[in-house]
Every structure is written in C-alpha cells, then in structure tokens.
Motif scaffolding. Sequence first.
Motif, short mmCIF file in Angstrom:
data_model
loop_
_atom_site.label_atom_id
_atom_site.label_comp_id
_atom_site.label_asym_id
_atom_site.label_seq_id
_atom_site.Cartn_x
_atom_site.Cartn_y
_atom_site.Cartn_z
N ASP A 2 0.85 -1.19 0.00
CA ASP A 2 0.00 0.00 0.00
C ASP A 2 0.89 1.24 0.00
OD1 ASP A 2 -2.34 -1.52 2.31
OD2 ASP A 2 -2.27 -1.58 0.14
N THR A 3 0.48 2.25 -0.72
CA THR A 3 1.26 3.48 -0.76
C THR A 3 0.69 4.54 0.16
OG1 THR A 3 -0.02 4.22 -2.68
CG2 THR A 3 2.04 3.05 -3.10
N ARG A 4 -0.53 4.33 0.64
CA ARG A 4 -1.11 5.30 1.54
C ARG A 4 -2.18 4.62 2.40
NH1 ARG A 4 -3.85 9.70 -2.25
NH2 ARG A 4 -1.79 9.63 -3.17
N CYS A 5 -2.43 5.18 3.56
CA CYS A 5 -3.47 4.65 4.43
C CYS A 5 -4.03 5.78 5.29
CB CYS A 5 -2.96 3.51 5.30
SG CYS A 5 -1.60 3.96 6.41
N SER A 6 -5.24 5.58 5.77
CA SER A 6 -5.88 6.57 6.63
C SER A 6 -5.35 6.45 8.04
CB SER A 6 -7.40 6.36 6.63
OG SER A 6 -7.71 5.13 7.28
N ARG A 7 -5.73 7.39 8.89
CA ARG A 7 -5.30 7.34 10.29
C ARG A 7 -5.80 6.07 10.97
NH1 ARG A 7 -3.45 11.39 13.49
NH2 ARG A 7 -3.46 11.04 15.75
N THR A 8 -7.07 5.74 10.71
CA THR A 8 -7.64 4.52 11.32
C THR A 8 -6.88 3.29 10.86
OG1 THR A 8 -9.82 5.55 11.44
CG2 THR A 8 -9.73 3.14 11.54
N GLU A 9 -6.57 3.20 9.56
CA GLU A 9 -5.84 2.05 9.04
C GLU A 9 -4.44 1.97 9.63
OE1 GLU A 9 -7.79 1.64 4.57
OE2 GLU A 9 -6.21 3.13 4.94
N LEU A 10 -3.78 3.11 9.77
CA LEU A 10 -2.44 3.10 10.35
C LEU A 10 -2.47 2.60 11.78
CD1 LEU A 10 0.41 5.54 9.79
CD2 LEU A 10 -0.25 5.09 12.15
N LEU A 11 -3.44 3.04 12.56
CA LEU A 11 -3.55 2.58 13.95
C LEU A 11 -3.82 1.09 14.01
CD1 LEU A 11 -5.66 5.52 15.47
CD2 LEU A 11 -3.22 5.08 15.80
N GLU A 12 -4.67 0.60 13.12
CA GLU A 12 -5.00 -0.82 13.11
C GLU A 12 -3.79 -1.67 12.71
OE1 GLU A 12 -8.27 -1.12 10.43
OE2 GLU A 12 -9.77 -0.51 11.93
N ARG A 13 -3.02 -1.20 11.75
CA ARG A 13 -1.90 -1.99 11.24
C ARG A 13 -0.68 -1.96 12.14
NH1 ARG A 13 -1.52 -0.69 4.82
NH2 ARG A 13 0.22 -2.16 5.02
N ASP A 17 1.83 8.02 4.15
CA ASP A 17 2.50 7.25 3.11
C ASP A 17 3.21 6.05 3.72
OD1 ASP A 17 4.84 8.21 4.26
OD2 ASP A 17 5.13 9.77 2.75
N GLU A 18 3.88 5.26 2.86
CA GLU A 18 4.49 4.02 3.31
C GLU A 18 5.64 4.27 4.29
OE1 GLU A 18 7.35 3.39 -0.63
OE2 GLU A 18 5.48 2.29 -0.42
N ASP A 19 6.33 5.41 4.16
CA ASP A 19 7.38 5.71 5.13
C ASP A 19 6.80 6.00 6.51
OD1 ASP A 19 9.55 5.42 3.38
OD2 ASP A 19 9.27 7.43 2.59
N ALA A 20 5.68 6.72 6.55
CA ALA A 20 5.01 6.97 7.83
C ALA A 20 4.58 5.67 8.48
CB ALA A 20 3.81 7.89 7.62
N LEU A 21 4.07 4.74 7.67
CA LEU A 21 3.65 3.44 8.20
C LEU A 21 4.85 2.69 8.76
CD1 LEU A 21 1.58 1.18 8.59
CD2 LEU A 21 2.00 0.49 6.23
#
Length: 226
Positions: free
Chosen positions: A104-115, A141-145
């Motif tokens: 994934d190249t991007r995700c929402s705040r909720t998705e980032l917290l879940e992952r 983005d993927e670096d933030a993740l």
Amino acid sequence: MSIGEVLSELRPEFPDTTISKLRFLEAEGLVEPERTASGYRKYSWDDVARLRFVLTAQRDQYLPLRVIRAQLAELEAAGSAPVALRLVGAPDPDAPAPAIEVADTRCSRTELLERTGLADSALAEIERLGLITCRSPGWYDEDALAIAQAVAGLARHGIEPRHLRAFRASADREVGLYAQLIAPLARQRDPAARARAAETAHELAGLSQALHAALLRAGLRDVLER
C-alpha cells in the motif's frame, strides 16, 4: 517488448520504476536493448532479466551501479549470465503465475492505527515530535507506516516516543548532508539527471542504514561481552 511493455512487466515488483529510470540504466550500460530501423527500443526477456537483477540488487542490497555492473560482467565472463539472469527474472512458460503482493502506498489514520497497534495518543505524540507527518488531505505514506511500526515495536521494549527525538535530529542532519550532493542533480530538467539524483538518494539511504546497523551491532556486542 517496447519500453512501455517492460515498464508494465516490472512495475508490480518495483513500483518506483519509471521510463526515465529505464533510460538511465541503459545510459549507464546496465542493459542494451536493440533498436528498430526507426530508432525504437526493443527489449528481449534477457534484457528484462538483467533489469530485474539490477533493480533487486539496488532494492535489497543497496548496491551502487558500478558494483552491479561488475557483478554482471563477472557472470558474463564465467558464461553463466544467461542462466543466472533467467533464474532471477525470465518467466517459465510451464510455471504458474506467482502471486505478487503490492505494498500500500497510503493509508488513513484509522488504518495506520490498526496496522501498527499504536494508540491514538501515541500517534499524536510521534506526530508532535515530528517523526511522521500526515499528508493532505489526511493520509499517511508508506514511510510513515514503516516509522509507526518501528515506534510500536520499540514501545513493546519500553522505549517511549519521547526517547526518539535523537533519531529525528540525526536523520535531519543526514538529510542536510546528502541534500548538498543530490540537489544540484534534482534541480536539472534533464530526466537522466533527475533519475541519477533518485539513484544516488536510494544508495545513500541504504549505505546510511547499513552503517547505522553496524555501529549498533558493534556497540551492543561490547555491552554483551562485559
């Protein structure tokens, strides 16, 4: 294959690849596609395999192009290049198509917290400290993740976000140092120069990562041997 068809073939595995990058690798002597009478590039499966070899070595080992070029030359001198390169990339017509996982190249705040398993308050803290930044209009983005996953892992060992300020400061110093090397190329309009800037940035990031890891291992080894 045309250069566009080669790009489509490589993009699922190497999403950062562009036509400019393929032209840059050709200019650097890593691949030599044939030319039609009208001057269009025509790539063979062996050419695609060479490109996979180069891109894999860059991505997984952070090798500079001169080292990759030397490795290819050694394979060719030993007469094993066609076999070795086909093992890297050329398709086996009898083999089933592999399943390719595209990051994934991007995700929402909720998705980032879940992952990552981070609490919302912890994410807010690392944002406040400048470790990651939310991109407009509200995605990561993927670096933030990757940063958030690392922070979550360190937290499991009792290392809190406030302990990580030094990482941000160290990264900023490295960015400032490397920007002096990359910026002159990145400012040019020539696509080859911009591609060279991207390659240099990738190589420097890999070398920094390797140096940092080696320094940590050496320091921790001293702790373990006391």
